[in-house]
Scaffold this motif. Structure first.
Motif, mmCIF file in Angstrom:
data_model
loop_
_atom_site.group_PDB
_atom_site.id
_atom_site.type_symbol
_atom_site.label_atom_id
_atom_site.label_comp_id
_atom_site.label_asym_id
_atom_site.label_seq_id
_atom_site.Cartn_x
_atom_site.Cartn_y
_atom_site.Cartn_z
ATOM 1 N N MET A 130 24.793 44.260 49.795
ATOM 2 C CA MET A 130 26.299 44.080 49.835
ATOM 3 C C MET A 130 26.676 42.633 49.961
ATOM 4 O O MET A 130 27.697 42.352 49.280
ATOM 5 C CB MET A 130 26.668 44.928 50.781
ATOM 6 N N THR A 131 25.814 41.950 50.614
ATOM 7 C CA THR A 131 26.372 40.679 51.133
ATOM 8 C C THR A 131 26.421 39.818 49.641
ATOM 9 O O THR A 131 27.166 39.076 49.414
ATOM 10 C CB THR A 131 25.286 39.900 52.153
ATOM 11 N N HIS A 132 25.063 39.990 48.958
ATOM 12 C CA HIS A 132 24.752 39.507 47.549
ATOM 13 C C HIS A 132 26.057 39.718 46.655
ATOM 14 O O HIS A 132 26.373 39.023 46.007
ATOM 15 C CB HIS A 132 23.457 39.610 46.954
ATOM 16 N N THR A 133 26.613 41.021 46.695
ATOM 17 C CA THR A 133 27.364 41.546 45.858
ATOM 18 C C THR A 133 28.671 40.999 45.944
ATOM 19 O O THR A 133 29.343 40.399 45.248
ATOM 20 C CB THR A 133 27.569 43.153 46.088
ATOM 21 N N LEU A 134 29.124 40.874 47.349
ATOM 22 C CA LEU A 134 30.370 40.356 47.941
ATOM 23 C C LEU A 134 30.256 38.802 47.535
ATOM 24 O O LEU A 134 31.450 38.115 46.945
ATOM 25 C CB LEU A 134 30.730 40.510 49.342
ATOM 26 N N THR A 135 29.360 38.009 47.581
ATOM 27 C CA THR A 135 29.044 36.749 47.216
ATOM 28 C C THR A 135 29.459 36.316 46.002
ATOM 29 O O THR A 135 30.035 35.526 45.537
ATOM 30 C CB THR A 135 28.058 36.057 48.131
ATOM 31 N N GLY A 136 28.806 37.016 45.156
ATOM 32 C CA GLY A 136 29.044 37.218 43.708
ATOM 33 C C GLY A 136 30.042 37.335 42.956
ATOM 34 O O GLY A 136 30.817 36.738 42.248
ATOM 35 N N PHE A 137 30.944 38.455 43.801
ATOM 36 C CA PHE A 137 32.177 38.558 43.362
ATOM 37 C C PHE A 137 33.075 37.689 43.659
ATOM 38 O O PHE A 137 34.073 37.340 42.933
ATOM 39 C CB PHE A 137 32.554 39.972 43.887
ATOM 40 N N MET A 138 32.838 37.125 44.827
ATOM 41 C CA MET A 138 33.809 36.085 45.435
ATOM 42 C C MET A 138 33.866 34.707 44.416
ATOM 43 O O MET A 138 34.774 34.037 44.021
ATOM 44 C CB MET A 138 33.644 35.641 46.701
ATOM 45 N N GLU A 139 32.559 34.363 44.146
ATOM 46 C CA GLU A 139 32.205 33.231 43.162
ATOM 47 C C GLU A 139 32.706 33.538 41.770
ATOM 48 O O GLU A 139 33.430 32.582 41.199
ATOM 49 C CB GLU A 139 30.873 33.044 43.077
ATOM 50 N N LEU A 140 32.959 34.748 41.104
ATOM 51 C CA LEU A 140 33.484 34.960 40.019
ATOM 52 C C LEU A 140 35.019 34.863 40.042
ATOM 53 O O LEU A 140 35.591 34.366 39.030
ATOM 54 C CB LEU A 140 32.976 36.363 39.350
ATOM 55 N N MET A 141 35.637 35.545 41.155
ATOM 56 C CA MET A 141 36.941 35.651 41.173
ATOM 57 C C MET A 141 37.675 34.018 41.218
ATOM 58 O O MET A 141 38.618 33.748 40.834
ATOM 59 C CB MET A 141 37.220 36.245 42.217
ATOM 60 N N ASP A 142 36.745 33.067 42.041
ATOM 61 C CA ASP A 142 37.027 31.688 42.306
ATOM 62 C C ASP A 142 37.638 30.972 40.836
ATOM 63 O O ASP A 142 38.382 30.102 41.195
ATOM 64 C CB ASP A 142 36.251 30.963 42.839
ATOM 65 N N HIS A 143 37.116 31.393 39.849
ATOM 66 C CA HIS A 143 37.390 30.739 38.404
ATOM 67 C C HIS A 143 38.565 31.001 38.020
ATOM 68 O O HIS A 143 39.236 30.322 37.170
ATOM 69 C CB HIS A 143 36.349 31.005 37.446
ATOM 70 N N GLY A 144 39.628 32.200 38.544
ATOM 71 C CA GLY A 144 40.748 32.632 38.028
ATOM 72 C C GLY A 144 40.659 33.180 36.475
ATOM 73 O O GLY A 144 41.762 33.081 35.964
ATOM 74 N N ILE A 145 39.719 33.572 36.002
ATOM 75 C CA ILE A 145 39.641 34.561 34.871
ATOM 76 C C ILE A 145 40.403 35.559 34.905
ATOM 77 O O ILE A 145 40.862 36.046 33.916
ATOM 78 C CB ILE A 145 37.991 34.242 34.473
ATOM 79 N N VAL A 146 39.862 36.170 36.040
ATOM 80 C CA VAL A 146 40.737 37.705 36.436
ATOM 81 C C VAL A 146 41.539 37.560 37.580
ATOM 82 O O VAL A 146 41.384 36.835 38.578
ATOM 83 C CB VAL A 146 39.387 38.809 36.621
#
Length: 694
Positions: A130-146
């Protein structure tokens, strides 16, 4: 490439990147160059694309790796694997590579972010996954693509539940706090959802843990909630402040007084909290007094009545009552005593000045009455006007605390005292207005000195706050100890440091210059004695109707003196009949040590040569007194000790130092001389010029 011998390539920036990758793959005999890409090998492993390839510099180390599309496919499959170990490794790798925008675009184009959302909503995985999932999600969202607004309410509630849950896994809570902060800052609708889901009690609880990362992320979310509140939430903000202010002491104890130093990020959030909370006073600061407001007029009259015990005003006529009020408002320090509200029309400080004055009169009535009555009873133009001083002091505090200024994105200058007081502005005012009265008396100020006093008070407050006092009592003790004389000393010291006159090398240079300059002063004193001076002759009846002239002979061996007429100017040495050999002078007496200062009635003093010279101290001109006492001290082989000599020496030293340091302008002077290196073991490198070259 890991496992392969490195290649040194000449990168042709004019070639397409695909052609460059093909050449590199051919060098290692790798098929399918379209499945590969280049990354920076050092630091953040960013993919090299056509848009950023010009950033490559000579000497860069690049890495051949899987193309972002191929990497996204592999991780997308790995995350859906039935093997928990494969899922964990894939999500861990995802959290690492998602920092690159090129990969993020590829992964999101495959709806990989929705896969992560589903994992969070189902909540069937272990804490590590769950920690890796949340970290990856946060990194993806930081780019402002979605957009963040596309997230479901189920997902938001699940993230909030991680934050509201009792401490379990710190890593999950840390990333969850980070995600919620980004949600709050992204849109107002998400702000409302997060504010509804996350309780203030849980945020306060996170601030009391020992984990600094959790503390910092909790503070970040709290600041986001405070700063994102829109106009519709303005009325709810005071309640939010009140709920939080009751916990400020806990925050102070756990964060500011922790054994470790406050981290930069936490210091920034403390600064933001301080700024946002103090800015709650801005509306009052920007609002002028309304002369038609009965409530505000009543406060003004309460200030007057609290200071002066007057007879019943109801029994007085209208004119008599009006005259009495104007007189008392004048004593209170208002410039416009007939209409004191006009003094509070200027903004800033506006109504905030009225609030602070009223708080002082109600919270500390004895100190308020003492201030007003002490100054209103003075008639020597040294009275300190309470109202005028309070209005200006409130303005100074607003400027020092930066009320009305939005928080800086990089600011970190917070005041620990803020977290020990619910009403910092009011309590600071109460301490500082009494400080102002004390400083006013120390400076023996008049109305013309008002601005000078306020400058000193501003400096006292600023210097004390810069020492970071942690309580109001500590601030009060420090600011009162920093009196006017201490301010003058600090200013002098800082000026000398600015001129670098206190640097050890400069002080050493001063000591070397002193003997030469002292000799210059000695010669000047002897030359002035050779020119001579006219003195008033004092008789036994203290009459000064006769004159006498005294001068030193050119060879410095005789003092010639004699009576002269008043219109005589610089009489020749031959006309002065009396003389005293310098060798016969036994000593020089000044002040009360002189025998002729002692009134011995009925006895005739035998005046010897030494005592005749000692009459010189009757000179009323201080500069002449210093001149002759210094000159005679030089003749007697003693050290000069007059104030004039010390002043002249300091001036000469200052001028000489400045002249010698002209070439070193803007060059920092080191505290100590550079270390002289040890001599070499041999001098074989020296060229011998004595030998005749062949």
């Amino acid at each position: 490439m890991p496992g392969a011998y490195p290649q040194l390539i000449q990168l042709d920036q004019k070639k397409p990147l695909s052609a460059v990758i093909k050449e590199v793959c051919d060098g290692w005999n790798l098929p399918g160059p379209e499945n590969y890409a280049l990354q920076y090998a050092d630091g953040v492993r960013t993919y090299i694309t056509e848009s950023n390839r010009l950033d490559i510099k000579n000497g860069c180390i690049l890495r051949l790796t899987k193309a972002p599309g191929r990497c996204a496919d592999d991780l997308f499959k790995g995350i859906q694997s039935s093997d928990a170990g494969v899922r964990c490794d894939s999500l861990k790798e995802l959290a690492s590579v998602s920092t690159d925008v090129t990969f993020a675009q590829e992964f999101i184009s495959r709806d990989g972010h929705l896969l992560l959302v589903k994992i969070v909503e189902d909540s069937k995985e272990s804490n590590v996954i769950m920690t890796h999932t949340l970290t990856g999600f946060m990194e993806l969202m930081d780019h402002g693509i979605v957009s963040w607004e596309n997230l479901s309410s189920v997902f938001i509630k699940k993230i909030a539940s991680f934050v509201n849950a009792k401490p379990t896994d710190a890593s999950i809570q840390q990333v969850s706090l980070d995600i919620l902060e980004s949600m709050v800052l992204s849109s107002h609708s998400l702000f409302l959802q997060v504010k509804q889901e996350v309780t203030m009690e849980r945020l306060i609880a996170h601030l009391q843990v020992t984990n600094q990362q959790i503390q910092t992320k909790a503070m970040a979310l709290l600041m986001a909630l405070l700063q994102t509140a829109g106009d519709s939430d303005r009325q709810e903000k005071p309640a939010l402040y009140l709920a939080y202010s009751q916990k400020l002491c806990i925050l102070l104890q756990n964060i500011i007084h922790s054994s470790g130093s406050v981290q930069d990020e936490m210091a920034h959030y403390l600064y933001v909290l301080q700024s946002v909370t103090l800015n709650h006073l801005e509306p009052r600061m920007r609002t002028p007094l309304d002369c038609y407001s009965q409530e505000q007029r009543d406060i003004l009259h309460n200030l007057r009545q609290a200071a002066f015990e007057t007879e019943s005003e109801n029994s007085l006529s209208h004119e008599r009552r009006r005259s009495l009020c104007a007189k008392e408002f004048k004593k209170l320090g208002f410039s416009n005593n007939s209409n004191p509200g006009q003094d509070l029309v200027r903004t800033p400080p506006g109504l905030l000045a009225l609030d602070t004055m009223y708080y002082f009169s109600a919270r500390y009535p004895d100190a308020y009455s003492r201030f007003v009555l002490e100054n209103s009873s003075r008639e020597d133009k040294h009275e300190c006007p309470f109202a005028r001083s309070s209005i200006q002091l409130t303005l100074i505090l607003c400027e020092i605390l930066r009320i009305g200024e939005p928080p800086s994105e990089t600011g970190s200058d917070y005041h620990p005292i803020f977290f020990s007081q619910d009403r910092l502005m009011d309590e600071l005012f109460c301490v500082c207005i009494q400080l102002l009265n004390k400083t006013w008396k120390e400076m023996r100020a008049t109305q013309e000195d008002f601005d000078k006093v306020m400058q000193v008070v501003r400096e006292q407050i600023t210097r004390t706050l810069s020492s970071k006092p942690t309580s109001l009592e500590l601030f009060k003790n420090k600011v009162n100890a920093l009196n006017y004389s201490e301010i003058l000393k600090l200013r002098q010291t800082e000026r000398l440091h600015q001129e670098e006159t206190l640097a050890p090398p400069v002080l050493e240079l001063k000591e070397r210059l002193k003997p030469e300059l002292l000799e210059l002063i000695r010669q000047q004193r002897l030359n002035r004695l050779c020119q001579g001076t006219m003195f008033r002759k004092i008789s036994s009846r203290r009459r000064q109707d006769k004159l006498w002239y005294c001068r030193l002979s050119p060879n410095h061996k005789m003092l010639h003196y004699g009576d002269v007429e008043e219109d005589t100017e610089n009489p020749p040495i031959e006309t002065l009949q009396e003389k005293i050999p310098v060798a016969d002078i036994k000593g020089l007496l000044t002040g009360k040590d002189c025998p002729h200062m002692k009134e011995n009635k009925g006895k005739q003093n035998k005046v010897n040569d030494t005592l005749r010279v000692s009459k010189i101290p009757f000179i009323t001109d201080v500069s002449l007194f210093c001149l002759w006492t210094d000159g005679l001290s030089v003749l007697l082989g003693r050290e000069m000790s007059s104030e004039s000599m010390r002043s002249e020496l300091e001036i000469l030293l200052s001028m000489e130092i400045k002249l010698r340091l002209l070439d070193l302008e803007n060059v920092p002077i080191p505290e100590c001389a550079p270390v002289v290196p040890k001599p070499p073991s041999n001098y074989n490198f020296c060229y011998d010029f004595s030998q005749t070259e062949q």
